[in-house]
Design an enzyme around this catalytic site. Sequence first.
Site, PDB file in Angstrom:
ATOM      1  N   GLN A   1     -23.469  13.684 -24.870  1.00  0.00           N
ATOM      2  CA  GLN A   1     -22.208  14.146 -24.278  1.00  0.00           C
ATOM      3  C   GLN A   1     -21.058  13.523 -25.068  1.00  0.00           C
ATOM      4  O   GLN A   1     -21.146  12.366 -25.479  1.00  0.00           O
ATOM      5  CB  GLN A   1     -22.125  13.796 -22.780  1.00  0.00           C
TER       6      GLN A   1
ATOM      7  N   TYR B   1     -11.757  14.059  -7.873  1.00  0.00           N
ATOM      8  CA  TYR B   1     -10.662  13.340  -8.553  1.00  0.00           C
ATOM      9  C   TYR B   1      -9.819  14.352  -9.342  1.00  0.00           C
ATOM     10  O   TYR B   1      -8.589  14.337  -9.283  1.00  0.00           O
ATOM     11  CB  TYR B   1     -11.267  12.274  -9.483  1.00  0.00           C
TER      12      TYR B   1
ATOM     13  N   ASP C   1       0.855  -1.192   0.000  1.00  0.00           N
ATOM     14  CA  ASP C   1       0.000   0.000   0.000  1.00  0.00           C
ATOM     15  C   ASP C   1       0.892   1.244   0.000  1.00  0.00           C
ATOM     16  O   ASP C   1       1.524   1.555   1.013  1.00  0.00           O
ATOM     17  CB  ASP C   1      -0.890  -0.050   1.248  1.00  0.00           C
TER      18      ASP C   1
ATOM     19  N   ARG D   1     -15.701  16.680 -23.820  1.00  0.00           N
ATOM     20  CA  ARG D   1     -14.282  16.722 -23.434  1.00  0.00           C
ATOM     21  C   ARG D   1     -13.475  16.045 -24.528  1.00  0.00           C
ATOM     22  O   ARG D   1     -13.834  14.951 -24.973  1.00  0.00           O
ATOM     23  CB  ARG D   1     -14.075  16.006 -22.100  1.00  0.00           C
TER      24      ARG D   1
ATOM     25  N   LYS E   1     -21.675  -4.163 -22.341  1.00  0.00           N
ATOM     26  CA  LYS E   1     -23.128  -4.160 -22.495  1.00  0.00           C
ATOM     27  C   LYS E   1     -23.532  -4.677 -23.875  1.00  0.00           C
ATOM     28  O   LYS E   1     -24.517  -5.412 -24.009  1.00  0.00           O
ATOM     29  CB  LYS E   1     -23.675  -2.737 -22.292  1.00  0.00           C
TER      30      LYS E   1
ATOM     31  N   SER F   1      -4.740  13.991 -15.396  1.00  0.00           N
ATOM     32  CA  SER F   1      -5.947  13.591 -16.128  1.00  0.00           C
ATOM     33  C   SER F   1      -6.642  14.787 -16.772  1.00  0.00           C
ATOM     34  O   SER F   1      -6.559  15.925 -16.275  1.00  0.00           O
ATOM     35  CB  SER F   1      -6.905  12.938 -15.128  1.00  0.00           C
TER      36      SER F   1
ATOM     37  N   ASN G   1      -8.963   9.637 -21.263  1.00  0.00           N
ATOM     38  CA  ASN G   1      -9.726   8.402 -21.507  1.00  0.00           C
ATOM     39  C   ASN G   1      -8.976   7.330 -22.293  1.00  0.00           C
ATOM     40  O   ASN G   1      -9.159   7.195 -23.507  1.00  0.00           O
ATOM     41  CB  ASN G   1     -11.017   8.729 -22.264  1.00  0.00           C
TER      42      ASN G   1
ATOM     43  N   GLY H   1     -11.416   5.334 -11.046  1.00  0.00           N
ATOM     44  CA  GLY H   1     -12.333   4.531 -11.850  1.00  0.00           C
ATOM     45  C   GLY H   1     -13.078   5.431 -12.819  1.00  0.00           C
ATOM     46  O   GLY H   1     -12.665   6.578 -13.040  1.00  0.00           O
TER      47      GLY H   1
ATOM     48  N   ARG I   1     -16.848  12.632 -25.879  1.00  0.00           N
ATOM     49  CA  ARG I   1     -15.532  12.335 -25.308  1.00  0.00           C
ATOM     50  C   ARG I   1     -14.602  11.892 -26.445  1.00  0.00           C
ATOM     51  O   ARG I   1     -15.065  11.464 -27.499  1.00  0.00           O
ATOM     52  CB  ARG I   1     -15.593  11.154 -24.303  1.00  0.00           C
TER      53      ARG I   1
HETATM   54  P1  NAD Z   1      -5.925   1.401 -12.764  1.00  0.00           P
HETATM   55  O1  NAD Z   1      -6.948   1.586 -11.697  1.00  0.00           O
HETATM   56  O2  NAD Z   1      -6.013   0.211 -13.636  1.00  0.00           O
HETATM   57  O3  NAD Z   1      -4.466   1.466 -12.138  1.00  0.00           O
HETATM   58  C1  NAD Z   1      -4.164   2.175 -10.955  1.00  0.00           C
HETATM   59  C2  NAD Z   1      -3.460   1.219 -10.034  1.00  0.00           C
HETATM   60  O4  NAD Z   1      -3.139   1.918  -8.823  1.00  0.00           O
HETATM   61  C3  NAD Z   1      -4.339   0.011  -9.642  1.00  0.00           C
HETATM   62  O5  NAD Z   1      -3.733  -1.212 -10.010  1.00  0.00           O
HETATM   63  C4  NAD Z   1      -4.464   0.144  -8.146  1.00  0.00           C
HETATM   64  O6  NAD Z   1      -4.477  -1.105  -7.443  1.00  0.00           O
HETATM   65  C5  NAD Z   1      -3.225   0.960  -7.787  1.00  0.00           C
HETATM   66  N1  NAD Z   1      -3.389   1.544  -6.476  1.00  0.00           N
HETATM   67  C6  NAD Z   1      -4.501   2.135  -5.954  1.00  0.00           C
HETATM   68  N2  NAD Z   1      -4.313   2.441  -4.681  1.00  0.00           N
HETATM   69  C7  NAD Z   1      -3.052   2.030  -4.367  1.00  0.00           C
HETATM   70  C8  NAD Z   1      -2.285   2.059  -3.181  1.00  0.00           C
HETATM   71  N3  NAD Z   1      -2.774   2.570  -2.052  1.00  0.00           N
HETATM   72  N4  NAD Z   1      -1.029   1.549  -3.212  1.00  0.00           N
HETATM   73  C9  NAD Z   1      -0.514   1.006  -4.357  1.00  0.00           C
HETATM   74  N5  NAD Z   1      -1.211   0.948  -5.508  1.00  0.00           N
HETATM   75  C10 NAD Z   1      -2.458   1.459  -5.517  1.00  0.00           C
HETATM   76  O7  NAD Z   1      -5.959   2.756 -13.622  1.00  0.00           O
HETATM   77  P2  NAD Z   1      -5.283   3.108 -15.010  1.00  0.00           P
HETATM   78  O8  NAD Z   1      -6.404   3.346 -15.961  1.00  0.00           O
HETATM   79  O9  NAD Z   1      -4.221   2.148 -15.351  1.00  0.00           O
HETATM   80  O10 NAD Z   1      -4.659   4.535 -14.655  1.00  0.00           O
HETATM   81  C11 NAD Z   1      -3.279   4.718 -14.334  1.00  0.00           C
HETATM   82  C12 NAD Z   1      -3.033   6.186 -14.016  1.00  0.00           C
HETATM   83  O11 NAD Z   1      -3.438   7.009 -15.129  1.00  0.00           O
HETATM   84  C13 NAD Z   1      -3.826   6.692 -12.812  1.00  0.00           C
HETATM   85  O12 NAD Z   1      -3.033   7.622 -12.107  1.00  0.00           O
HETATM   86  C14 NAD Z   1      -4.993   7.420 -13.442  1.00  0.00           C
HETATM   87  O13 NAD Z   1      -5.515   8.426 -12.602  1.00  0.00           O
HETATM   88  C15 NAD Z   1      -4.346   8.002 -14.687  1.00  0.00           C
HETATM   89  N6  NAD Z   1      -5.336   8.261 -15.741  1.00  0.00           N
HETATM   90  C16 NAD Z   1      -5.965   7.225 -16.363  1.00  0.00           C
HETATM   91  C17 NAD Z   1      -6.902   7.488 -17.345  1.00  0.00           C
HETATM   92  C18 NAD Z   1      -7.613   6.380 -18.074  1.00  0.00           C
HETATM   93  O14 NAD Z   1      -8.404   6.682 -18.957  1.00  0.00           O
HETATM   94  N7  NAD Z   1      -7.389   5.111 -17.759  1.00  0.00           N
HETATM   95  C19 NAD Z   1      -7.206   8.818 -17.694  1.00  0.00           C
HETATM   96  C20 NAD Z   1      -6.562   9.846 -17.011  1.00  0.00           C
HETATM   97  C21 NAD Z   1      -5.606   9.572 -16.055  1.00  0.00           C
END
Ligand code: NAD
Length: 341
Positions: A222, A153, A52, A288, A204, A122, A182, A82, A224
């Site tokens: 909307q 977020y 963690d 967006r 879906k 993001s 995204n 998420g 994206r």
């Molecule tokens: P994801 O949720 O698949 O990956 C994030 C990971 O962080 C997860 O595996 C989760 O277990 C881990 N995590 C969460 N809490 C934790 C903790 N306390 N200690 C250690 N690990 C922890 O998300 P993703 O889509 O792979 O996104 C990766 C990064 O990119 C994130 O920072 C997200 O905010 C950013 N992001 C993603 C998107 C997208 O569209 N997927 C868009 C904008 C920004």
Amino acid sequence: MTQKRALVCGAGGFIAYHLVKRLKDEGYWVRGADIKEPLFGATHADDFLVADLTQVENAIKALALPDNEPFDEVYQLAANMGGMGFISTHASEIMRDSSLINLHILEQARKTGAKKILFTSSACIYPEHNQKDPENPKCAEETAYPAAPDTEYGWEKIYAERLYQAFAKDYGMDTRVVRLHNVFGPLGTWQGGREKAPAALCRKVAEAQDGGTVEVWGRGDQTRSFLYIDECIEGIRRVMNGPAGLPVLNLGSEENIPINELTQMIAEIANKRIEIKNVEGPEGVRGRTSDNFLLQEKLGWQPSQSLKDGLKKLYPWIQQQVALRAIARGLFVNRQTTPQK
Ligand code: NAD
């Protein structure tokens, strides 16, 4: 030449899984770190720390190498996050967990002398008032201020951007920030509440009968844009390899599409006729999309793959997951209902 060493935080998640694979293909030694085991129990990383990262002692472990030398590159992707359904209902845990992770990883990177650190921000940082027109959202980098994101977020992300910039200014660290828009592709979350629109809609459609109905949150007009995972990884690597002192950059697609049209595009790929039923649900901002002017200017590159080409790779993967889930549920139900002798 000595082998470069990279730390990838969040390596149990979607984007970081693909990033680890890419770094391994490029010859890096890679440590992954995540609170959960790697996706499907598999990782390409040389070393994987399940811990963690909101806890400082785990951030210390993540940044420590046996020879006490610093990492060449740190990628900070770990976040509690998420899709709209999740982030609109889990504000406090998102802000608490992600800000703690960002602070601890950055501080340990500073203390250990990590050579470069990249943070994934993001598109959710952009002000709501610039995203009211679905046809014409404004998401150029400089429009981030005065800040007014529509979710907590987004507020956590903009705080973290400033944190990384402040460490660069005050401590001379080489920090880099990309605003992802995204990202989608195989191995992303596709069920359970954290999934984003492309994966949720593919699921879906995969679950629907030919001629059936698919529920879409909000009014459906909307808009994206969506970035395919391979181009996201290419962009992240280019930003990390680019010159020091880059400004915060968007990394996304400029192909903007209404969500109902996205749903029909997926149905076409699935070769199904579907009815869309727009239902009440978190819709987010009205429009967006990425603005890649600065990315192109600074790096001479921007994503170019069409959304449809990306969906053609995502849909079969989700269809397969839906089928496997159905088999697993069947096995489970059979076990539960078989009378004991
Ligand atoms: P994801 O949720 O698949 O990956 C994030 C990971 O962080 C997860 O595996 C989760 O277990 C881990 N995590 C969460 N809490 C934790 C903790 N306390 N200690 C250690 N690990 C922890 O998300 P993703 O889509 O792979 O996104 C990766 C990064 O990119 C994130 O920072 C997200 O905010 C950013 N992001 C993603 C998107 C997208 O569209 N997927 C868009 C904008 C920004």
